[in-house]
Design a protein around this motif. Sequence first.
Motif, short mmCIF file in Angstrom:
data_model
loop_
_atom_site.label_atom_id
_atom_site.label_comp_id
_atom_site.label_asym_id
_atom_site.label_seq_id
_atom_site.Cartn_x
_atom_site.Cartn_y
_atom_site.Cartn_z
N GLU A 191 -3.91 16.73 53.05
CA GLU A 191 -4.14 17.91 52.61
C GLU A 191 -3.08 18.65 52.02
OE1 GLU A 191 -5.20 22.27 54.83
OE2 GLU A 191 -5.46 20.40 55.90
N LEU A 192 -1.67 18.29 52.50
CA LEU A 192 -0.43 18.66 51.81
C LEU A 192 -0.30 18.06 50.54
CD1 LEU A 192 2.07 19.05 54.75
CD2 LEU A 192 0.81 20.90 53.69
N THR A 193 -0.64 16.84 50.39
CA THR A 193 -0.68 16.16 48.99
C THR A 193 -1.43 16.82 48.01
OG1 THR A 193 -0.09 13.94 50.24
CG2 THR A 193 -0.69 13.87 48.04
N MET A 194 -2.61 16.86 48.46
CA MET A 194 -3.62 17.47 47.22
C MET A 194 -3.03 18.94 47.16
SD MET A 194 -5.59 15.18 46.62
CE MET A 194 -6.55 16.35 45.39
N LYS A 195 -2.68 19.53 48.01
CA LYS A 195 -2.00 20.92 47.56
C LYS A 195 -1.15 20.76 46.65
CE LYS A 195 0.14 24.98 49.83
NZ LYS A 195 0.48 25.83 51.22
N ALA A 196 0.08 19.73 46.92
CA ALA A 196 1.05 19.73 46.00
C ALA A 196 0.43 19.38 44.62
CB ALA A 196 2.13 18.57 46.22
N ARG A 234 -2.48 19.90 43.25
CA ARG A 234 -3.18 21.13 42.66
C ARG A 234 -2.05 22.02 41.98
NH1 ARG A 234 -6.09 21.09 47.53
NH2 ARG A 234 -8.06 19.88 47.29
N HIS A 235 -0.85 22.26 42.44
CA HIS A 235 0.17 22.98 42.09
C HIS A 235 0.59 22.52 40.41
CE1 HIS A 235 3.47 25.66 42.26
NE2 HIS A 235 4.13 24.66 41.58
N HIS A 236 0.21 21.22 40.01
CA HIS A 236 0.58 20.85 38.73
C HIS A 236 -0.62 20.72 37.80
CE1 HIS A 236 4.44 19.97 39.95
NE2 HIS A 236 4.16 19.61 41.15
N THR A 237 -1.94 20.51 38.24
CA THR A 237 -3.00 20.29 37.46
C THR A 237 -4.31 21.05 38.14
OG1 THR A 237 -4.55 18.73 36.43
CG2 THR A 237 -3.65 18.08 38.67
N LEU A 290 -10.26 14.77 41.69
CA LEU A 290 -11.37 14.31 42.41
C LEU A 290 -11.11 12.87 42.60
CD1 LEU A 290 -14.40 14.09 43.13
CD2 LEU A 290 -14.89 13.39 41.07
N TYR A 291 -10.41 12.13 41.87
CA TYR A 291 -10.17 10.61 41.97
C TYR A 291 -8.83 10.51 42.90
CZ TYR A 291 -13.97 10.03 38.72
OH TYR A 291 -15.14 10.09 38.12
N ILE A 292 -8.07 11.37 42.72
CA ILE A 292 -6.77 11.33 43.69
C ILE A 292 -7.20 11.43 45.00
CG2 ILE A 292 -4.58 12.44 44.34
CD1 ILE A 292 -3.83 12.86 41.46
N GLU A 293 -7.90 12.46 45.20
CA GLU A 293 -8.55 12.59 46.63
C GLU A 293 -9.35 11.46 47.19
OE1 GLU A 293 -10.25 16.08 49.36
OE2 GLU A 293 -10.46 16.25 47.40
N ARG A 294 -10.16 10.76 46.36
CA ARG A 294 -11.09 9.67 46.74
C ARG A 294 -9.93 8.41 46.95
NH1 ARG A 294 -16.11 9.96 42.64
NH2 ARG A 294 -17.04 11.77 43.48
N TRP A 295 -9.07 8.22 46.23
CA TRP A 295 -7.99 6.98 46.23
C TRP A 295 -7.34 7.38 47.86
CZ3 TRP A 295 -7.38 7.72 40.48
CH2 TRP A 295 -8.06 6.83 39.91
N LEU A 296 -6.94 8.53 47.96
CA LEU A 296 -6.16 8.81 49.20
C LEU A 296 -7.14 8.54 50.37
CD1 LEU A 296 -4.58 12.14 48.51
CD2 LEU A 296 -3.34 10.07 49.19
N ILE A 344 5.32 13.39 43.70
CA ILE A 344 4.71 14.90 43.89
C ILE A 344 5.06 15.49 45.21
CG2 ILE A 344 2.76 16.09 43.42
CD1 ILE A 344 1.90 14.25 41.25
N PHE A 345 4.54 14.64 46.10
CA PHE A 345 4.66 15.12 47.51
C PHE A 345 6.25 15.34 47.77
CE2 PHE A 345 5.48 15.16 51.90
CZ PHE A 345 4.15 15.46 52.53
N MET A 346 7.05 14.38 47.59
CA MET A 346 8.52 14.68 47.97
C MET A 346 9.11 15.66 47.01
SD MET A 346 9.37 13.05 50.59
CE MET A 346 10.86 12.98 50.59
N HIS A 347 8.54 15.82 45.71
CA HIS A 347 9.48 16.94 45.15
C HIS A 347 9.21 18.38 45.55
CE1 HIS A 347 10.25 19.49 41.51
NE2 HIS A 347 9.02 19.95 41.64
N HIS A 348 8.16 18.39 46.34
CA HIS A 348 7.87 19.82 46.68
C HIS A 348 8.48 19.79 48.37
CE1 HIS A 348 5.42 21.74 43.98
NE2 HIS A 348 4.84 20.36 43.70
N ALA A 349 8.46 18.62 49.18
CA ALA A 349 8.83 18.55 50.54
C ALA A 349 10.18 18.68 50.67
CB ALA A 349 8.04 17.34 51.06
N PHE A 350 10.91 17.92 49.61
CA PHE A 350 12.46 17.63 49.63
C PHE A 350 13.19 18.37 48.38
CE2 PHE A 350 16.25 15.16 49.18
CZ PHE A 350 16.84 15.36 50.35
N ASP A 351 12.85 17.61 47.42
CA ASP A 351 13.76 17.80 45.92
C ASP A 351 13.91 19.52 45.78
OD1 ASP A 351 13.53 15.04 46.10
OD2 ASP A 351 12.57 14.99 44.23
N ASP A 352 12.71 20.04 45.74
CA ASP A 352 12.72 21.60 45.08
C ASP A 352 13.28 22.33 46.24
OD1 ASP A 352 12.18 23.23 42.90
OD2 ASP A 352 10.48 24.10 44.16
#
Length: 437
Positions: free
Chosen positions: A172-177, A179-182, A189-195, A225-233
Amino acid sequence: MRPERRGRVMQPSTQVNRQREELAGQAKPYRISKQQVYEAYLRVKANKGAAGIDDETLEAFESKLKDNLYRIWNRMSSGSYFPPAVKAVEIPKANGNTRLLGIPTVADRVAQTVVKMQLEPVVEPKFHPDSYGYRPGKSAHQALATARQRCWKYNWVIDIDVRAFFDNLDHELTMKAVRHHTDEKWVLLYIERWLKAPLQTADGLQARGKGTPQGGVVSPLIANIFMHHAFDDWMRRHYADVPFERYADDLLAHCRSFAEAQRVLESIRERLRACGLELHPEKTKIVYCKDEDRRGHHEPERFDFLGYTFRPRLSKNRWGKTFVNFSPAISDKAAKAIRAEIRSWHIGKRSDKTLNDLAHMFNATVRGWINYYGAFYRSMLYPSLRQLEYDLVLWAKRKYKRLRRHHTRAIHWLGQIARREPQLFEHWKLGLRSPVA
């Protein structure tokens, strides 16, 4: 001659086909071009890789290339593409445990590459400059060089180990991250299916409610993308004066004092816990970057990062004076793994091979070790490569009767060849041709 039909203009078949493709594309809900799919295939071909759960190799995929690529394009552009299960493969780790890799099918790697090609140019400019893993124009050596410079400048470093990062990624947090970019619907759709795609293990299909399998084409980008929001930024906003290096889930942060390092570490622990991640309690530590100018001892004074061990080492300056320098060199774990792999080649038993054969068989691997582990403090790599020289002596003794009972003679015989053909073996280019006891 056959008379032309009146009132009808004949069109070239290529133009007819182009019109058909345009009409077909207009009927699809998602605008994905066939050229995108073809370029994705070329990237997959260049990267090679093993077969997935369907056991279809890249060569078999190419035997029906046009049909396979059309099928991928048709399903992706219509929204009906569902990724197959990912083949789970256990890779042994140096500590005796295993790392679970997921191998997608060739077709799925092509589909993932289509999404990566669409999303990567959007997120790349937004990533932090000190994020180095799986990024174009970035490398592990850059991360190591930056870490070395900062260890010279800052007294303390936080060595952060995220426990089972790829296995615990919150969907859920991954998809939120993402969606912040696209807002591109087919990308989401396909990123969620791959997850959510299941793993095919020896015990059957395993559903996944979290995590993304290592080995997928799009997984490293999703992780970044996840770690950019969770840590880097987050670090940029809350600890702008604490520099760091991140390579995927390998993290270092530099501090001026032990007290500051304690505060920062506790904040990082809480932040990543809020993002569904946990720091390894034993592997995460605060390290003192001991060198010539830093007084006292504070254990630990060493840490491993990207296959290198940072610790105090004796060095020489330009005037030949010896001093203590906090620097990286190949880690003990990596050096041990190299020696073990060389022994696994059983060179001494390959008496049916010539020296040229052996060089052809193993030089690429040795070259890779030298290029990676020889970037810093190269001399620390030499003891591991001497295992190869030792095994070549054993090979010579088994292959030639006149050398069988004469170890020293075999050493000198091999040394003569090394002096005559120093380019034959990669480690000979380094001058590693001294007698082996």
